[in-house]
Design a protein around this motif. Structure first.
Motif, PDB file in Angstrom:
ATOM      1  N   GLN A   1      16.823  -6.211  26.228  1.00  0.00           N
ATOM      2  CA  GLN A   1      16.486  -7.272  25.023  1.00  0.00           C
ATOM      3  C   GLN A   1      17.780  -7.799  24.530  1.00  0.00           C
ATOM      4  O   GLN A   1      18.808  -7.408  24.696  1.00  0.00           O
ATOM      5  CB  GLN A   1      16.002  -6.490  23.790  1.00  0.00           C
TER       6      GLN A   1
ATOM      7  N   ARG B   1      17.657 -13.594  28.770  1.00  0.00           N
ATOM      8  CA  ARG B   1      17.078 -12.338  29.051  1.00  0.00           C
ATOM      9  C   ARG B   1      18.143 -11.329  29.523  1.00  0.00           C
ATOM     10  O   ARG B   1      19.131 -11.541  30.213  1.00  0.00           O
ATOM     11  CB  ARG B   1      15.755 -12.346  30.073  1.00  0.00           C
ATOM     12  N   SER B   2      17.922 -10.164  29.020  1.00  0.00           N
ATOM     13  CA  SER B   2      18.818  -9.143  29.450  1.00  0.00           C
ATOM     14  C   SER B   2      18.536  -8.804  30.789  1.00  0.00           C
ATOM     15  O   SER B   2      17.495  -8.142  31.139  1.00  0.00           O
ATOM     16  CB  SER B   2      18.715  -7.938  28.663  1.00  0.00           C
ATOM     17  N   LYS B   3      19.445  -8.376  31.837  1.00  0.00           N
ATOM     18  CA  LYS B   3      19.267  -8.349  33.272  1.00  0.00           C
ATOM     19  C   LYS B   3      20.257  -7.323  33.603  1.00  0.00           C
ATOM     20  O   LYS B   3      21.596  -7.468  33.320  1.00  0.00           O
ATOM     21  CB  LYS B   3      18.947  -9.453  33.952  1.00  0.00           C
TER      22      LYS B   3
ATOM     23  N   SER C   1      23.254  -7.850  26.164  1.00  0.00           N
ATOM     24  CA  SER C   1      22.351  -8.170  24.916  1.00  0.00           C
ATOM     25  C   SER C   1      23.059  -9.141  23.884  1.00  0.00           C
ATOM     26  O   SER C   1      22.171  -9.982  23.088  1.00  0.00           O
ATOM     27  CB  SER C   1      22.028  -6.980  24.127  1.00  0.00           C
TER      28      SER C   1
END
Length: 167
Positions: free
Chosen positions: A46, A66-68, A16
């Protein structure tokens, strides 16, 4: 002759802030020589607004951030990584997936700005400090003659970069 493009994955637990900022910095400063990605072992889902703001400060749009999960990069169809760099101590201690292509591994521990519990100014200072540390380390990475280093030498250099700013 076409110059080689190095794929670099930055890992953190929540994906994040620190790994996101590192992705943005390297994609901006890497001048097409590097393709940076980020992921987390337990992604928060997020991206921290201050991380996006700092990414934009170096000219990175931030739209693709993006948070992945790191599982995306362990899949058979994932890009093959040349380097995998953990930027938080938790991720460094976790059992990582098996990465295709045997990438060079390094740990660049950076204090978590999300953990700052102070007021807005203190939080902003924590983010700016983490960003500055990551930028300095990435500048050192960019200065390495990677095409002249074997895997072990590259790993040693990447590990040494992880100590920059800790003196």
């Amino acid at each position: 002759m076409k110059e080689r493009i190095y794929n670099v994955l930055f890992l953190c637990t929540g994906n994040s802030a620190r790994s996101i900022m590192a992705e943005a910095i390297l994609n901006t400063l890497g001048d097409g020589r590097f393709r940076a990605y980020s992921a987390g072992s337990h992604p928060s889902g997020q991206v921290q607004p201050m991380a996006i703001e700092l990414a934009r400060s170096v000219g990175y749009s931030g739209e693709d951030l993006r948070s992945k999960s790191w599982d995306e990069f362990a899949a058979a169809d994932a890009p093959e990584m040349d380097m995998v760099i953990t930027v938080c101590d938790n991720a460094a201690g976790e059992a990582c997936p098996v990465w295709l292509g045997q990438p060079t591994l390094a740990h660049w521990g950076v204090p978590d700005p999300v953990a700052e519990n102070g007021d807005e100014d203190a939080r902003k200072r924590a983010f700016v400090s983490a960003f500055a540390t990551l930028r300095r380390r990435i500048e050192l990475l960019l200065a390495l003659p990677l095409d002249k280093l074997d895997r072990l030498a590259a790993q040693a250099k990447l590990q040494a970069i992880g100590q920059a700013g800790n003196e």
